[in-house]
Design a protein around this motif. Sequence first.
Motif, short mmCIF file in Angstrom:
data_model
loop_
_atom_site.label_atom_id
_atom_site.label_comp_id
_atom_site.label_asym_id
_atom_site.label_seq_id
_atom_site.Cartn_x
_atom_site.Cartn_y
_atom_site.Cartn_z
N GLU A 1 0.83 -1.21 0.00
CA GLU A 1 0.00 0.00 0.00
C GLU A 1 0.87 1.26 0.00
OE1 GLU A 1 -2.71 -0.22 3.24
OE2 GLU A 1 -3.88 -1.87 2.36
N LYS A 2 1.91 1.24 0.82
CA LYS A 2 2.84 2.38 0.83
C LYS A 2 3.53 2.52 -0.52
CE LYS A 2 4.10 2.86 5.71
NZ LYS A 2 5.22 2.83 6.69
N ALA A 3 3.91 1.37 -1.08
CA ALA A 3 4.60 1.38 -2.37
C ALA A 3 3.70 1.99 -3.44
CB ALA A 3 5.00 -0.04 -2.76
N GLU A 4 2.44 1.59 -3.45
CA GLU A 4 1.49 2.10 -4.44
C GLU A 4 1.23 3.59 -4.26
OE1 GLU A 4 -0.89 2.42 -7.62
OE2 GLU A 4 0.39 0.72 -7.09
N LYS A 5 1.12 4.01 -3.02
CA LYS A 5 0.88 5.43 -2.73
C LYS A 5 2.03 6.30 -3.26
CE LYS A 5 -0.23 8.53 1.15
NZ LYS A 5 0.82 9.52 0.99
#
Length: 201
Positions: free
Chosen positions: A190-194
């Motif tokens: 999720e952090k990577a996608e953000k």
Amino acid sequence: MTKIKYTTKELKRPDRFREFLAESLEGLSHYFNRILIGIGVIVVILLGVCFASSQQEEKDLLANEQFKKALKSYDGGEMENSLSQLQTLREEHPKADVSVLALYQMGMINYQLENYEEAIKHLELFLDEDPEDGIFRDGANLVIGLSNFKLEKWNKSIEYFSEVDGSESPYYVQARRHLSLVYENTGEPEKAEKIRRETPN
């Protein structure tokens, strides 16, 4: 008229005025000696400063020449030789301004040679010098982050990639993309996608 008699002892005693004059001259002489000594010390210090400044300028010129030779070796593909020349520069001219740039260059060369620990060491020393140029600072943070990424030291990678903060930096996009990859490797998609969504193309 009454005669004034002097004893031998009294005749040998110096006149009070002469005593005073002698003491005054002695004091004045001592005072001037102190002034002259003070002036002499100042002159010696000034000459020393001028001499030291002249010597430092000469050393700076020699250091600059060594740096140019190291860059020439690098441009010619002789990276190991360039590293050796930069190391010599650091040892012989540690106070020269270009000595700090030598640290940066050594870090970059070591990264290219896949000597990641050495790259980190030299670039951290470079950052310890608190460089004013933001591009050099961001470049160092990026490559330290990349080196830690290669060594799978994820927390360190996050720390240094995050230091490249500002979209105006030429290293910003690359740092953000690798930061996204770090979060993928640490199981935080999720952090990577953000980060990917927020990073300009």
